[in-house]
Scaffold this active site. Structure first.
Site, short mmCIF file in Angstrom:
data_model
loop_
_atom_site.label_atom_id
_atom_site.label_comp_id
_atom_site.label_asym_id
_atom_site.label_seq_id
_atom_site.Cartn_x
_atom_site.Cartn_y
_atom_site.Cartn_z
CD GLU A 155 -2.76 -1.69 -0.64
OE1 GLU A 155 -3.17 0.10 -0.71
OE2 GLU A 155 -3.44 -2.62 -0.44
CG HIS A 158 -0.70 1.15 -4.41
ND1 HIS A 158 -0.65 0.70 -5.70
CD2 HIS A 158 -1.95 -0.55 -4.06
CE1 HIS A 158 -2.11 0.30 -6.24
NE2 HIS A 158 -1.96 -0.81 -5.34
#
Length: 347
Positions: A155, A158
């Site tokens: 994550e 990202h």
């Protein structure tokens, strides 16, 4: 990563171009009623008719539109996932892991939020200047140690790659078309007929401003019918054009979606130095996932599911009785594991 960065930049520029088209179209549809404002701007600012209007009104409207999309989409996504921002005192181990990984990645620590769901999943959502990493209670219960670090690193990649912000921007128009978002309803909380109230106020405003260009006597039946026709035509055209502008956004989002997942997997594996941990996390979570019903692909994803680590979202029993525009396409878990095998061999 260079290919991904170019794709992210290209997607962002194309999304901004679509936003320019949206704002310009709205300005064109509202031209009859905005004529007094346009004449006033052209009279005050240099540049003659036209350029001054675009510089003074349309350009700020574009900036506000992009800013509002990012802020609104972030808030709605967190609300849809039932996620709340948490602090270090509430989740010390989670914060320690995120902070350590951010230091390894040489990036600022994003906001951390926890979703009140037993379904193990995670996602990252971003705005212009900040980002939020969301994990579910189910994820924290299902994973620990290196596997949890691997998902958190995914994550964070990202966020670092900026694709979280780009995909957040790409979520707005499709969700608006789907009916997932209702900015008017949200702006008038507690009012069951908020759209009707807003529409009535907009019609009254249009009715008053129409006196400048409708030739019939103000207040007459002919005047009222003319205004009603123009107002209705504007609303219908606006709805049709919203669908037209949504189509390329869906294509752009889907074209970036698969590549961004592979890239985040690869970067996370290299950051932690342990691709096997991410493989184990994928196998664990995908094995425990509630299978998505094999229905019409138009119903396969919504805004939250498309952003998640795995595409089943946070619901134990995902609803499938509503129309959905498929905005993203997750790569199959098997393909992700195969790619991670390549990273393992490289390392």
């Amino acid at each position: 990563m260079g290919t991904l960065n170019r794709r992210i930049l290209t997607t962002l520029l194309l999304l901004l171009a679509i936003d320019v088209a949206v704002v310009a179209t709205v300005a064109s549809l509202l031209t009859p009623w905005l004529t007094p404002l346009r004449d006033a701007v052209d009279a005050v600012l240099p540049g003659g008719p036209g350029p001054a209007w675009w510089l003074a009104v349309v350009a700020p409207a574009l900036a506000a539109f992009v800013w509002a999309q990012l802020r609104y989409t972030r808030a709605q996504t967190l609300a849809a996932a039932d996620a709340r921002e948490v602090n270090r005192a509430e989740y010390p181990d989670l914060f320690e892991r995120v902070q350590r990984l951010c230091q390894q990645a040489d990036m600022s620590m994003p906001t951390v939020a926890v979703a009140d769901s037993d379904v193990p999943n995670s996602f990252a959502v971003g705005t212009v200047g900040s980002a939020t990493v969301v994990v579910s209670e189910g994820l924290l219960a299902a994973l620990s140690g290196d596997e949890l670090d691997a998902v958190l690193a995914h994550e964070l990649m990202h966020v670092k790659n900026r694709d979280a912000a780009v995909m957040t921007l790409a979520s707005f128009l499709p969700a608006l078309t789907n009916g997932e978002y209702g900015p008017i309803d949200d702006a008038l909380p507690g009012s069951r007929g908020s759209r009707l109230v807003f529409g009535a106020l907009a019609f009254v405003g249009a009715y008053l401003l129409s006196a400048r260009f409708v030739e019939a006597p103000f207040g007459s039946l002919a005047f009222t019918l003319s205004v009603a026709f123009l107002f209705g035509l504007t609303v219908v055209l606006g709805g049709v054009l919203l669908g037209v502008f949504t189509a390329p956004v869906v294509v752009l989002g889907r074209s970036l979606s698969r590549e961004r997942e592979f890239a985040a997997d690869r970067s996370a594996a290299k950051l932690t130095g342990n691709p096997s941990a991410l493989v184990a996390a994928l196998e664990t979570l995908d094995g425990d996932a509630t299978p998505t019903p094999e229905t019409d692909k138009r119903r396969a994803y919504d805004g939250v599911r498309g952003l998640c680590f795995l595409p089943y979202g946070f619901e134990d029993d995902p609803a499938t009785d509503e129309f959905r525009v498929e905005t993203r396409s997750h790569p199959p878990t098997e393909a992700r594991i195969e790619r991670l095998g390549d990273v393992l061999r490289e390392l």
